[in-house]
Design an enzyme around this catalytic site. Structure first.
Site, mmCIF file in Angstrom:
data_model
loop_
_atom_site.group_PDB
_atom_site.id
_atom_site.type_symbol
_atom_site.label_atom_id
_atom_site.label_comp_id
_atom_site.label_asym_id
_atom_site.label_seq_id
_atom_site.Cartn_x
_atom_site.Cartn_y
_atom_site.Cartn_z
ATOM 1 N N ILE A 30 3.391 -4.128 -4.134
ATOM 2 C CA ILE A 30 2.238 -3.617 -4.876
ATOM 3 C C ILE A 30 2.014 -4.434 -6.142
ATOM 4 C CG2 ILE A 30 3.454 -1.980 -6.364
ATOM 5 C CD1 ILE A 30 1.407 0.111 -5.576
ATOM 6 N N ASP A 31 3.052 -5.142 -6.562
ATOM 7 C CA ASP A 31 3.023 -5.791 -7.879
ATOM 8 C C ASP A 31 2.306 -7.129 -7.914
ATOM 9 O OD1 ASP A 31 4.328 -3.817 -9.215
ATOM 10 O OD2 ASP A 31 6.330 -4.656 -8.932
#
Ligand SMILES: Nc1ncnc2c1ncn2[C@@H]1O[C@H](COP(=O)(O)OP(=O)(O)O)[C@@H](O)[C@H]1O
Ligand SMILES: O=P(O)(O)OC[C@H]1O[C@](O)(COP(=O)(O)O)[C@@H](O)[C@@H]1O
Length: 480
Positions: free
Chosen positions: A273-274
């Site tokens: 997600i980063d």
């Protein structure tokens, strides 16, 4: 990899990019979004050398690093022909596709690479390059001989189901593959569960739901048993979606396959997600996280704008990287200060955070501060005299920067500056839904103002279990 899952909250991508499978490179999937700068790979059965800002140690033999005379280094993706040199190749079925036949440069040239560093000087060495992913003119499987499988492992991320759907639809519609299996429940599912049959019809609507249709798991697995199972089932293409742990596992599976000399391609599809993978355009799920983050920022801004000396603090995801915090900050235009793990900060004195807050309160009457979860860890550890603790996987346990900073600001302004501030603390986190309101750390009231699907929408999984999700909560601590 470039996977343009759109920023829609429900991960129902509005502009799903075309998905190409190259059977030439056994690990090459090109998820090519429109307007992308360059495209890099899903490459990874050889493991990530660099996983964004986190350097992962991958043993040298897991991928081949070639250096030429003029310092041109290529971190290559191993290929089936490395250990099966006599494999026959075939024309890529995309050549017959109406959509691709007319497009020039449909195929990625074998010699295409993506440079690790974009900014160079006249005297720079040629540096590190990665093999560009994408459809190749020649492939190494005939469609009717393919038996593919897809597995999702480790943590969740918005968009996993979209990726599963695209793999199934891409294989079927673009490459004519009809035999695709879903492995349930992560790596262990290879040998502890039955498989699912995946067809475009089966996966048609899965992208509208969060979580993973195939389910997932953490914890260990047995590589040999997985490869035994791959062999027993006659699988010859393995698509593995997951984070850094998963990709380490994929590298070992590939090694075992190579050791046994099997004609089995392994493709690792990185999930984070980063967005902290340097050589890809964007990791899937990132846009959704940024969009959710902006909702939190907006909520904080509305709150603090309405009161005197309003101080809004929004804590966002990002243990080791500040991409979510930074991009959400830039997009929202309501943030005064963004603190990220990559950039140290301090509180007191000239140039410190307190000085900045005071200045903004005087000028503007309110301030919004965004924090990535991993911001200021060394500073907080020193301040709290905290010993470093690690979780079961050896990851450093983070100190909670949100409440710590809120308290520091409150103490400074009320006790030192004799100035009352109105604090509002909002946190967007990836937690298991508890299904109940809970008390904040100091027994203070905690209001969940929003519950929104993200790392898995709020719904029951197929086995009736709660899915992980991102949710937004606002703390209104009475003490602040
Ligand atoms: N160092 C490793 N070597 C081999 N396999 C691993 C390793 N770390 C994790 N795995 C496998 O990958 C799976 C997912 O890893 P995990 O770290 O939980 O999530 P993520 O892939 O999201 O980082 C685990 O269930 C485990 O079987
Ligand atoms: O609540 P969890 O599962 O520990 O996840 C929180 C952390 O995981 C991350 O979301 C990154 O995880 P992924 O790279 O696996 O997507 C960080 O931003 C965040 O700090």
């Amino acid at each position: 990899m470039n996977f343009g899952v759109s920023s829609s909250m429900d991960v129902a991508a509005t502009s799903i990019p075309s998905l190409h499978f190259s059977f030439k490179s056994s690990a090459a999937i090109l998820l090519q979004a429109p307007r992308c700068r360059n495209v890099c790979s899903v490459s990874l059965f050889s493991g990530f050398r660099r996983f964004g800002l986190r350097i992962i140690s991958v043993k040298a033999e897991q991928y081949s690093s070639r250096v030429t005379d003029d310092d041109f280094i290529i971190e290559d993706v191993p290929h089936l022909t490395d250990f099966l040199p006599d494999l026959p190749s075939y024309q890529n079925p995309l050549k017959n596709s109406q959509a691709y036949a007319i497009v020039k440069e449909t195929f990625v040239k074998p010699e295409d690479v993506v440079a690790q560093k974009i900014v160079v000087t006249k005297d720079s060495t040629r540096g590190v390059h990665f093999r560009r992913a994408g459809p190749r003119e020649k492939v190494y499987f005939k469609p009717d001989e393919v038996r593919a499988c897809v597995v999702t492992c480790g943590g969740l991320c918005p968009g996993i189901n979209t990726v599963v759907r695209e793999i199934v639809c891409g294989l079927n519609y673009m490459y004519g593959v009809n035999d695709i299996l879903g492995i349930e429940g992560g790596y262990r599912g290879f040998y502890s569960k039955n498989t699912l049959t995946l067809t475009p019809k089966v996966v048609n609507n899965i992208h509208k739901h969060g979580g993973t249709y195939l389910r997932t798991s953490r914890g260990g697995h047995d590589t040999n048993k997985i490869v035994d199972n791959i062999q027993d089932r006659g699988i010859n293409q393995v698509y593995i979606i997951g984070g850094d742990g998963t990709q380490r596992g994929a590298a070992l599976i590939y090694q075992e396959i190579a050791k046994r000399g099997l004609q089995v391609a392994v493709a690792g599809i990185p999930k984070t997600i980063d967005n902290d993978i340097a050589v890809i355009d964007k990791s899937f799920g990132f846009d959704t996280a940024v969009e959710e983050a902006q909702r939190a920022i907006n909520a904080a801004h509305v709150e603090v704008e309405s009161v005197d000396n309003g101080v809004g603090i929004v804590k966002l995801m990002g243990r080791y990287s500040g991409f979510i915090a930074t991009i959400a900050t830039l997009a929202s235009r309501d943030v005064d200060c963004c603190l990220i793990p990559e950039s140290p900060f301090y509180l007191e004195g000239t140039g410190g955070l307190f000085e900045f807050i005071e200045q903004r309160l005087k000028e503007n009457g309110h301030i919004v501060i965004v924090l990535a979860e991993g911001a200021g860890q060394d500073f907080i550890a020193r301040d709290m005299h905290a010993a470093e603790e690690k979780d079961a996987s050896g990851n450093r346990l983070l100190l909670d920067v949100g409440p710590w900073l809120s308290q520091k600001i409150k103490d400074h302004f009320t006790k030192v500056q004799k100035m009352a501030v109105n604090m509002k603390y909002i946190e967007v986190s990836t937690e298991k839904k508890k299904g109940r309101e809970k008390k904040g750390r100091g027994g203070e009231e905690e209001h969940k103002v929003e519950k929104k699907e993200n790392k898995g929408e709020e719904r029951r999984g197929r086995r009736g279990k709660r899915r992980k999700q991102i949710f937004l909560r606002v703390f209104c601590p009475r003490s602040l």
